[in-house]
Design a protein around this motif. Structure first.
Motif, PDB file in Angstrom:
ATOM      1  N   GLY A 343       0.824  -1.197   0.000  1.00 26.71           N
ATOM      2  CA  GLY A 343       0.000   0.000   0.000  1.00 26.71           C
ATOM      3  C   GLY A 343       0.861   1.251   0.000  1.00 26.71           C
ATOM      4  N   PRO A 344       0.295   2.358   0.491  1.00 25.21           N
ATOM      5  CA  PRO A 344       1.031   3.630   0.499  1.00 25.21           C
ATOM      6  C   PRO A 344       2.304   3.579   1.345  1.00 25.21           C
ATOM      7  N   ASP A 345       2.380   2.642   2.265  1.00 21.98           N
ATOM      8  CA  ASP A 345       3.568   2.560   3.122  1.00 21.98           C
ATOM      9  C   ASP A 345       4.719   1.811   2.475  1.00 21.98           C
ATOM     10  N   TRP A 346       4.471   1.302   1.285  1.00 24.82           N
ATOM     11  CA  TRP A 346       5.538   0.548   0.603  1.00 24.82           C
ATOM     12  C   TRP A 346       6.728   1.458   0.323  1.00 24.82           C
ATOM     13  N   ARG A 347       7.928   0.946   0.526  1.00 22.79           N
ATOM     14  CA  ARG A 347       9.153   1.676   0.202  1.00 22.79           C
ATOM     15  C   ARG A 347      10.094   0.727  -0.511  1.00 22.79           C
ATOM     16  N   LEU A 348      10.909   1.263  -1.394  1.00 16.93           N
ATOM     17  CA  LEU A 348      11.977   0.470  -1.996  1.00 16.93           C
ATOM     18  C   LEU A 348      13.276   0.772  -1.272  1.00 16.93           C
ATOM     19  N   GLU A 349      13.911  -0.278  -0.787  1.00 13.52           N
ATOM     20  CA  GLU A 349      15.223  -0.112  -0.155  1.00 13.52           C
ATOM     21  C   GLU A 349      16.298  -0.485  -1.167  1.00 13.52           C
ATOM     22  N   ILE A 350      17.299   0.388  -1.284  1.00 15.82           N
ATOM     23  CA  ILE A 350      18.441   0.081  -2.150  1.00 15.82           C
ATOM     24  C   ILE A 350      19.696   0.030  -1.306  1.00 15.82           C
ATOM     25  N   HIS A 351      20.292  -1.157  -1.295  1.00 16.80           N
ATOM     26  CA  HIS A 351      21.510  -1.340  -0.501  1.00 16.80           C
ATOM     27  C   HIS A 351      22.717  -1.429  -1.426  1.00 16.80           C
ATOM     28  N   GLY A 352      23.809  -0.884  -0.961  1.00 16.41           N
ATOM     29  CA  GLY A 352      25.079  -0.950  -1.698  1.00 16.41           C
ATOM     30  C   GLY A 352      26.176  -0.640  -0.712  1.00 16.41           C
ATOM     31  N   PRO A 353      27.353  -0.318  -1.248  1.00 15.30           N
ATOM     32  CA  PRO A 353      28.443   0.032  -0.329  1.00 15.30           C
ATOM     33  C   PRO A 353      28.159   1.330   0.422  1.00 15.30           C
ATOM     34  N   GLY A 354      27.394   2.226  -0.198  1.00 11.74           N
ATOM     35  CA  GLY A 354      27.090   3.514   0.422  1.00 11.74           C
ATOM     36  C   GLY A 354      25.934   3.393   1.402  1.00 11.74           C
ATOM     37  N   PRO A 355      25.400   4.546   1.855  1.00 15.49           N
ATOM     38  CA  PRO A 355      24.252   4.518   2.770  1.00 15.49           C
ATOM     39  C   PRO A 355      23.017   3.960   2.062  1.00 15.49           C
ATOM     40  N   THR A 360      10.048   6.206  -2.046  1.00 11.76           N
ATOM     41  CA  THR A 360       8.620   5.937  -2.226  1.00 11.76           C
ATOM     42  C   THR A 360       8.360   5.705  -3.711  1.00 11.76           C
ATOM     43  N   ARG A 361       7.170   5.227  -4.019  1.00 10.63           N
ATOM     44  CA  ARG A 361       6.856   4.972  -5.430  1.00 10.63           C
ATOM     45  C   ARG A 361       6.817   6.293  -6.200  1.00 10.63           C
ATOM     46  N   ALA A 362       6.327   7.336  -5.561  1.00 10.20           N
ATOM     47  CA  ALA A 362       6.273   8.640  -6.234  1.00 10.20           C
ATOM     48  C   ALA A 362       7.671   9.132  -6.561  1.00 10.20           C
ATOM     49  N   GLN A 363       8.603   8.907  -5.639  1.00 14.81           N
ATOM     50  CA  GLN A 363       9.994   9.309  -5.897  1.00 14.81           C
ATOM     51  C   GLN A 363      10.586   8.522  -7.055  1.00 14.81           C
ATOM     52  N   ALA A 438      10.405  -2.369 -13.155  1.00 15.46           N
ATOM     53  CA  ALA A 438       9.250  -1.804 -13.856  1.00 15.46           C
ATOM     54  C   ALA A 438       8.214  -1.312 -12.864  1.00 15.46           C
ATOM     55  N   LEU A 439       7.641  -0.147 -13.187  1.00 14.56           N
ATOM     56  CA  LEU A 439       6.557   0.428 -12.375  1.00 14.56           C
ATOM     57  C   LEU A 439       5.240   0.415 -13.140  1.00 14.56           C
ATOM     58  N   ARG A 440       5.367   0.446 -14.467  1.00 14.68           N
ATOM     59  CA  ARG A 440       4.178   0.516 -15.322  1.00 14.68           C
ATOM     60  C   ARG A 440       4.323  -0.484 -16.469  1.00 14.68           C
ATOM     61  N   VAL A 441       3.187  -0.903 -17.005  1.00 13.95           N
ATOM     62  CA  VAL A 441       3.223  -1.797 -18.153  1.00 13.95           C
ATOM     63  C   VAL A 441       2.116  -1.406 -19.130  1.00 13.95           C
ATOM     64  N   ASN A 442       2.441  -1.391 -20.399  1.00 13.63           N
ATOM     65  CA  ASN A 442       1.485  -1.065 -21.461  1.00 13.63           C
ATOM     66  C   ASN A 442       0.737   0.242 -21.179  1.00 13.63           C
ATOM     67  N   GLY A 443       1.447   1.201 -20.603  1.00 10.93           N
ATOM     68  CA  GLY A 443       0.865   2.518 -20.392  1.00 10.93           C
ATOM     69  C   GLY A 443       0.029   2.664 -19.132  1.00 10.93           C
ATOM     70  N   ALA A 444      -0.004   1.640 -18.280  1.00 13.34           N
ATOM     71  CA  ALA A 444      -0.783   1.736 -17.038  1.00 13.34           C
ATOM     72  C   ALA A 444       0.098   1.307 -15.871  1.00 13.34           C
ATOM     73  N   ASP A 445      -0.346   1.631 -14.651  1.00 12.05           N
ATOM     74  CA  ASP A 445       0.370   1.122 -13.481  1.00 12.05           C
ATOM     75  C   ASP A 445       0.296  -0.401 -13.481  1.00 12.05           C
ATOM     76  N   LEU A 446       1.331  -1.028 -12.941  1.00  8.56           N
ATOM     77  CA  LEU A 446       1.279  -2.489 -12.775  1.00  8.56           C
ATOM     78  C   LEU A 446       0.057  -2.851 -11.955  1.00  8.56           C
ATOM     79  N   PRO A 453       3.857  -2.761  -6.198  1.00  7.81           N
ATOM     80  CA  PRO A 453       4.247  -1.467  -6.785  1.00  7.81           C
ATOM     81  C   PRO A 453       5.412  -1.531  -7.793  1.00  7.81           C
ATOM     82  N   ALA A 454       6.266  -2.557  -7.731  1.00  2.00           N
ATOM     83  CA  ALA A 454       7.427  -2.575  -8.621  1.00  2.00           C
ATOM     84  C   ALA A 454       7.864  -4.019  -8.819  1.00  2.00           C
ATOM     85  N   ARG A 455       8.314  -4.327 -10.025  1.00  2.00           N
ATOM     86  CA  ARG A 455       8.815  -5.677 -10.303  1.00  2.00           C
ATOM     87  C   ARG A 455      10.031  -5.591 -11.200  1.00  2.00           C
ATOM     88  N   VAL A 456      10.769  -6.683 -11.221  1.00  2.00           N
ATOM     89  CA  VAL A 456      11.931  -6.759 -12.101  1.00  2.00           C
ATOM     90  C   VAL A 456      11.502  -7.343 -13.434  1.00  2.00           C
TER      91      VAL A 456
END
Lengths: 477, 167
Positions: A343-355, A360-363, A438-446, A453-456
């Motif tokens: 839902g709206p609380d979903w966040r994507l975490e990106i981990h790497g050597p840095g912080p 958010t999906r909007a970001q 991917a966030l969208r497919v064929n011109g619409a949100d997934l 909210p997001a898939r590979v």
């Protein structure tokens, strides 16, 4: 096999002695030799006598009697025609199967590897490419469709050699006994592989264990026996194929259908019944069965208008209409996605050597978006035509994580832990510009079932490794 | 070499190839049987038994019985060989059922939830295909019968030409 034959093979006499003791040793050696030869002769004689006794026992009634099998068309030529088809088909199945195994990138660690004890059986593994993007769609579509299509041929081949199962005596020599043991692996293997594969594509999980493991190791058991069988029978097959002309057979009617001349294998009936069909008829019936299976199956791998023609295949209809109306492997409900996690609380975490980055999906949508037209291709053999995906390049996300030349990425889903809830992708998959989060497919949100909210989505990647409902990406060197 | 062949029953190459194959088989079998060995063994050997000692005898018996039962119907008219008009559609409908029976009988529990596709359609489709196959076979047989009867009538009429000549 009289006593005192040729000396045994060099090296079997133990270490060489110095020459001073030669004479003495020679004498002892002779005695040992004579004793061994006598023992061998006695042993062989015993086995001989046993074999002779078994040979002299009349075969038990029924299928063991030579007159039991009466089909007038059974014979080496017909068997060899089916054999030739399988000699082409089975290696294609094996190679496409091995490619599918490689496509899962089992070399990337325990998460991807369901057969960690594969040992030498994974000797051929290589980095699965992203070019051409339809590679997995083709290889796996061929693997599954060809497997289904070959079912009538396998049945016909087994029918054509059934008298051999009831051969009497069961074995005339050690060679034959060993070969028959190998045939158990061959017949058990072929049926086991076809049955597990066909049940798995229908999601009928009744086999004892993980499909992946059973089908993989079963394939090796089968192919080991198949290679032996093919190499031992190749000459006999070509000779049998040359014994009759295919075109002549195709013109031969019922009245002219005669049994083949008696063969050493005992396939040809000793007391043939009157023919009820021609060889042409038998081949046409088996070929017709294969053709019919092709027609009711192939559409699920071709897609588009032809999907509807796959009348009996599992993915023969679209689950919906609109931009998200294409085939689904596992719905959100089926894998137990908690709606709160996407839902709206979903966040994507990106981990790497840095912080660590939390977005958010909007970001994510505000970042530069890229497009790729890629199919979904499933290990079960079905696939979709290209869908137009929009989202962020995995390569860009790797750069964002502070590791632009990442060698791998761990993709984790919000779905409860289980097979394929997370996967490791390789550097070449990250750096292909068509590989997206991917966030969208064929011109619409997934849609939720397609991974909102997001898939590979990665070119040529097996469908199940295009993780849905992604919430964490961990880039590594 | 000749002695070996006499003792073994084939050339040494035969033995070498088979041993190499058994080694690979063993290597894979150890892994195949790593989990639930008994059940996997039952499936593996059972697969061969199921085909060779159950499926094949059953369909052979069905084929022979069909021929035997229907052969004893005294034909009033000359009959063309008919068994293939029954055999072919049965075989075709049979292999479709053999391959797709889990879907046809709605046996797969996860399928509708996983693919978001209703399962109930397959039995009807298979029955419809079966109907089409047998109807096509019946039509082909009807045409064949007509040809045969026409041919018989023609041969019957030939011995007495002019008997029933039109006025």
């Amino acid at each position: 096999m009289d006593s005192g034959g040729r000396p045994p093979a060099p090296g079997s006499d133990g270490p060489q002695r110095p020459s001073s003791e030669k004479g003495h040793a020679q004498g002892r050696l002779e005695r040992v030799r004579a004793a061994a030869a006598a023992l061998a002769t006695k042993g062989t004689a015993g086995i001989r006598a046993l074999v002779r006794r078994v040979e002299q026992t009349p075969p038990p009634p029924g299928p063991f009697r030579p007159g039991f099998w009466r089909s007038p068309i059974r014979g080496p030529w017909l068997t060899s025609v089916f054999g030739l088809v399988l000699l082409v088909g089975i290696p294609i199945l094996f190679v496409t199967g091995a490619l599918s195994y490689a496509a899962y990138n089992p070399g990337l660690g325990t998460l991807n590897d369901q057969t960690p004890d594969k040992g030498l059986l994974g000797f051929y593994l290589f980095d699965w490419p992203t070019h051409p993007y339809w590679l997995y769609r083709l290889t796996q579509g061929v693997h599954v469709t060809l497997g289904v299509v070959l079912v009538p041929v396998v049945l016909a081949k087994l029918w054509s050699v059934i008298p051999k199962l009831f051969e009497w005596p069961p074995a005339r020599s050690a060679a034959q006994a060993l070969e028959r043991l190998s045939l158990l692996a061959l017949v058990g293997g072929v049926v086991f592989e076809f049955v597990t594969g066909i049940l798995n594509i229908q999601l009928y999980y009744v086999f004892p264990g993980s499909f992946y493991t059973l089908h993989f190791y079963g394939a090796w058991v089968f192919i080991a026996a198949f290679v032996v069988h093919a190499s031992l029978k190749l000459r006999r097959m070509t000779r049998a194929l040359r014994s009759r002309n295919l075109l002549t057979e195709m013109r031969t009617g019922l009245d002219d259908t005669q049994p083949e001349p008696p063969d050493p294998d005992g396939l040809v009936a000793l007391g043939p019944a009157a023919p009820t069909t021609t060889r042409r008829g038998a081949l046409a019936m088996v070929g017709g069965g294969s053709l019919l299976l092709l027609v009711v199956t192939a559409g699920q791998s071709i897609g588009g208008r032809l999907r509807g023609t796959a009348l009996l295949a599992p993915h023969n209809r679209d689950p919906g209409s609109g931009p998200n109306g294409f085939q689904i492997n596992k719905t959100a409900a089926a894998v137990g996605i908690n709606p709160a996690h996407v839902g709206p609380d979903w966040r994507l975490e990106i981990h790497g050597p840095g912080p660590m980055l939390v977005l958010t999906r909007a970001q994510l949508l505000a970042m530069p978006q890229h497009a790729a037209a890629l199919p979904i291709a499933c290990v079960e053999g079905w696939s979709t035509p290209d869908q137009r995906w929009n989202g962020l390049r995995l390569a860009d996300l790797a750069a964002l994580a502070g590791i632009p030349d990442a060698g791998s990425v761990l993709v984790e889903s919000v779905q409860p832990p289980g097979p394929y809830s997370s996967v490791v992708l390789r550097g070449n998959q990250i750096h292909d510009p068509r590989s997206l989060l991917a966030l969208r497919v064929n011109g619409a949100d997934l849609s939720l079932d397609h991974g909102y909210p997001a898939r590979v989505i990665v070119p040529a990647n097996p469908g199940v490794n295009n993780t849905k409902w992604v919430h964490r990406l961990t880039f590594r060197t | 070499m000749a002695r070996f062949v006499r003792w073994y029953g084939s050339g040494p190459l035969h033995l070498l190839v088979l041993i190499a194959s058994f080694a690979i088989t063993g290597y894979a079998l150890v892994r195949l049987f790593a989990v639930r060995p008994l059940e996997v063994a039952i499936w593996f050997v059972g697969a061969a038994i199921l085909h060779d000692l159950i499926l094949l005898p059953l369909y052979s018996l069905a084929d022979l019985s069909a021929q035997a039962v229907l052969r004893h119907r005294a034909p009033r008219m000359p009959q063309p060989p008919w068994i293939n008009y029954l055999r072919v559609p049965t075989f075709l409908a049979g292999v479709l059922l053999l391959v797709w029976f889990p879907l046809i009988f709605d046996l797969s529990i996860p399928y509708p939830g996983a693919a978001r596709l209703p399962e109930g359609v397959y039995l009807g489709r298979w029955l419809a295909i079966t109907a089409v196959l047998f109807a096509a076979s019946a039509l082909a047989f009807a045409l064949k019968l007509r040809r045969v009867h026409r041919a018989t009538r023609a041969t019957k009429e030939r011995p007495a030409p002019g008997h029933d000549a039109a006025p």
